[in-house]
Design a protein around this motif. Sequence first.
Motif, PDB file in Angstrom:
ATOM      1  N   THR A  43       1.599  -7.340 -11.590  1.00 32.79           N
ATOM      2  CA  THR A  43       0.884  -5.808 -11.281  1.00 32.79           C
ATOM      3  C   THR A  43       0.842  -4.306 -11.606  1.00 32.79           C
ATOM      4  N   CYS A  85     -11.580  -4.488 -15.070  1.00 29.59           N
ATOM      5  CA  CYS A  85      -9.999  -4.628 -13.866  1.00 29.59           C
ATOM      6  C   CYS A  85     -10.180  -4.495 -12.560  1.00 29.59           C
ATOM      7  N   ASN A  87      -8.664  -4.450  -8.772  1.00 30.70           N
ATOM      8  CA  ASN A  87      -7.738  -3.959  -8.408  1.00 30.70           C
ATOM      9  C   ASN A  87      -7.390  -4.075  -6.624  1.00 30.70           C
ATOM     10  N   LEU A 100      -3.554  -2.964  -8.744  1.00 27.42           N
ATOM     11  CA  LEU A 100      -3.919  -3.432 -10.186  1.00 27.42           C
ATOM     12  C   LEU A 100      -3.417  -4.626 -10.819  1.00 27.42           C
ATOM     13  N   ILE A 101      -4.460  -6.159 -10.810  1.00 28.55           N
ATOM     14  CA  ILE A 101      -3.967  -6.876 -11.170  1.00 28.55           C
ATOM     15  C   ILE A 101      -4.080  -7.266 -12.294  1.00 28.55           C
ATOM     16  N   ARG A 102      -2.998  -7.250 -13.120  1.00 29.17           N
ATOM     17  CA  ARG A 102      -2.552  -7.208 -14.544  1.00 29.17           C
ATOM     18  C   ARG A 102      -2.594  -8.691 -15.066  1.00 29.17           C
ATOM     19  N   CYS A 126      -4.998 -15.570 -18.699  1.00 25.99           N
ATOM     20  CA  CYS A 126      -5.620 -14.488 -17.764  1.00 25.99           C
ATOM     21  C   CYS A 126      -3.904 -13.131 -17.747  1.00 25.99           C
ATOM     22  N   PRO A 129      -5.477  -7.333 -17.483  1.00 26.83           N
ATOM     23  CA  PRO A 129      -6.230  -7.134 -17.300  1.00 26.83           C
ATOM     24  C   PRO A 129      -7.641  -7.269 -17.559  1.00 26.83           C
ATOM     25  N   THR A 133     -10.474 -11.010 -15.846  1.00 24.58           N
ATOM     26  CA  THR A 133     -11.334 -10.632 -15.392  1.00 24.58           C
ATOM     27  C   THR A 133     -12.452 -11.543 -15.564  1.00 24.58           C
ATOM     28  N   ARG A 182       5.170  -0.324 -12.567  1.00 29.11           N
ATOM     29  CA  ARG A 182       5.196  -1.721 -12.527  1.00 29.11           C
ATOM     30  C   ARG A 182       5.420  -3.105 -12.389  1.00 29.11           C
ATOM     31  N   SER A 192       1.249  -9.907 -19.598  1.00 32.29           N
ATOM     32  CA  SER A 192       0.397  -9.308 -20.795  1.00 32.29           C
ATOM     33  C   SER A 192       1.781  -8.502 -21.407  1.00 32.29           C
TER      34      SER A 192
END
Length: 211
Positions: A43, A85, A87, A100-102, A126, A129, A133, A182, A192
């Motif tokens: 995140t 993206c 959030n 933000l969900i990354r 996944c 970001p 999605t 982060r 990621s």
Amino acid sequence: MIVTKLNEEFYLQSCLNAAKELIGKVLVRKKGRKIYSGIIVETEAYLGDKDAASHSFKGMTKRNEHMFGAGGTAYVYFTYGNHYCVNAVIGKPGVAHAVLIRAAEPVTGIEPMKKNRRTENIYELCSGPGKLTQAMEIDGALNGASLLGNEIYIAEPDSAKKRKLVQTKRIGITKNADVLYRFIDSESPFVSRVNYRKILRSQQENKSKSG
DNA sequence: TTGCGGATGGACT
DNA sequence: GTCCATCCGCAAC
């Protein structure tokens, strides 16, 4: 799967704390009969008017209006002409903070995710970001949706695994880039911009050492 | 490991 | 009208 949806109170705590707490929670997205879910492993916090990297830094626009909404709203935006993206909005109405969900570790809906992402590699579903999605069919139609509803929400996992939390600099931004906003599960191969093969290898080595 | 195309919307001139 | 944005995938080296 028995899940306990996070309540409104969760989304009213401080943004940095929420970003940290969201690691290990389950992101659930229901689309028709398909149920996508994944354990959140990465995140980033965006602190509204206190953070030059935040979309809401310069005030409200039509694009970012949902960031100013109540905590527990989804803020989904489109960028770079080709991806979305997602959030989680944090705080009381008017406080434009968001997480933000990354990245996430896929749990259910893995087969349709593979189809959506056009890959068989679960580490590529996944782990970013834009990927997340795409895999979960999250798009602009969900911008402003409530995370307390049923289309998209975040829940407690049914078995809480221990996560090794690490705080780092954010990714893909130029303004206010030095702050450590982060949060990642550093032992997860699903975050990621990492070499997941390397993580898997070192975990294998540790396993063979210990037993 | 680095570098660029993709392809859209909002902010600003 | 122009610029650039919370990135991804692929092609060269």
